[in-house]
Design a protein around this motif. Structure first.
Motif: not given
Length: 229
Positions: A42-43, A46-47, A49-50, A178
């Motif tokens: 999940q991290q 998240k990275r 997508r950022s 986001g």
């Protein structure tokens, strides 16, 4: 369905949509969703997508103003073809931010077509949006990120939601900025509206790796046409 130039924005053969190689073995080949909810993965998501948000926002902001106006005109025509007669409908749209398609002229014309226009309002962080009616000439005030919002207006539940995308995929999932505002809002509405994502064809991704909280759109509209689920 429309074909997309999936090489847009790529730097080389190893940059296949920026897909993180460490996640490929966890992806459901049918839906594109991650098949594991491991916190580390999940991290990674998240990275990823950022990074993709930054890349795609830069890509759309780099479009010259005159070209962007032409693309916005074409997107408006595609919206008209997709949505048809809107008389009696409440349509929530948006005012452009950071290079998004500019549909202000289309929104202002909704009343002429017998529809009610509404704009989103951020009420509080991590909370659903409100949709408030607005028509040309009515006052606006600065909202969050200085995006104008109706100074008054009536709180409404829209029949159609036009949502801008940072990126989108073939399954009609949208990558937003986001904050999760649209996903929270669409999940909380008393009835599901018709959801249409709007963006430029060059923002296409193979997948956004959708999660349980991601709400798919019913269609994605770009200057090249309409893509549906």
């Amino acid at each position: 369905m429309i074909a997309h130039d999936n090489d847009a924005g790529r730097d080389g053969p190893d940059d296949d949509y920026g897909s993180p190689a460490c996640m490929i073995h966890l992806v459901d080949p049918a839906s594109g969703a991650l098949s594991d909810q491991d916190p580390r993965q999940q991290q990674d998501l998240k990275r990823w997508r950022s990074v993709e948000r930054e890349r795609l926002v830069a890509l759309r902001r780099a479009i010259p103003a005159e070209e962007r106006r032409g693309l916005s005109d074409r997107i408006a025509r595609e919206l008209d073809r997709l949505l048809g007669d809107l008389s009696g409908k409440t349509v929530a749209a948006y005012l452009p931010f950071r290079g998004e398609p500019d549909l202000r002229f289309w929104i202002e014309g909704l009343s002429v077509r017998g529809a009610i226009a509404a704009l989103p309002v951020v009420v509080a962080p991590r909370s659903p949006l409100e949709f408030r009616t607005w028509s040309r000439g009515e006052p606006l005030r600065p909202g969050v990120w200085t995006i104008p919002v109706p100074a008054g207006g009536t709180l409404v539940t829209p029949d159609v939601v036009i949502a801008p995308v940072v990126g989108y995929d073939a399954a009609c999932y949208r990558l937003g900025h986001g904050g999760g505002y649209y996903d929270r809002t669409l999940a909380a509405l008393p009835r599901r509206p018709r959801i249409v994502g709007v963006g430029y064809e060059r923002l296409a991704l193979r997948t956004i790796y959708p999660q349980t909280y991601d709400v798919p759109t019913d269609a994605i509209v770009t200057e090249a046409g309409v893509s549906t689920r």
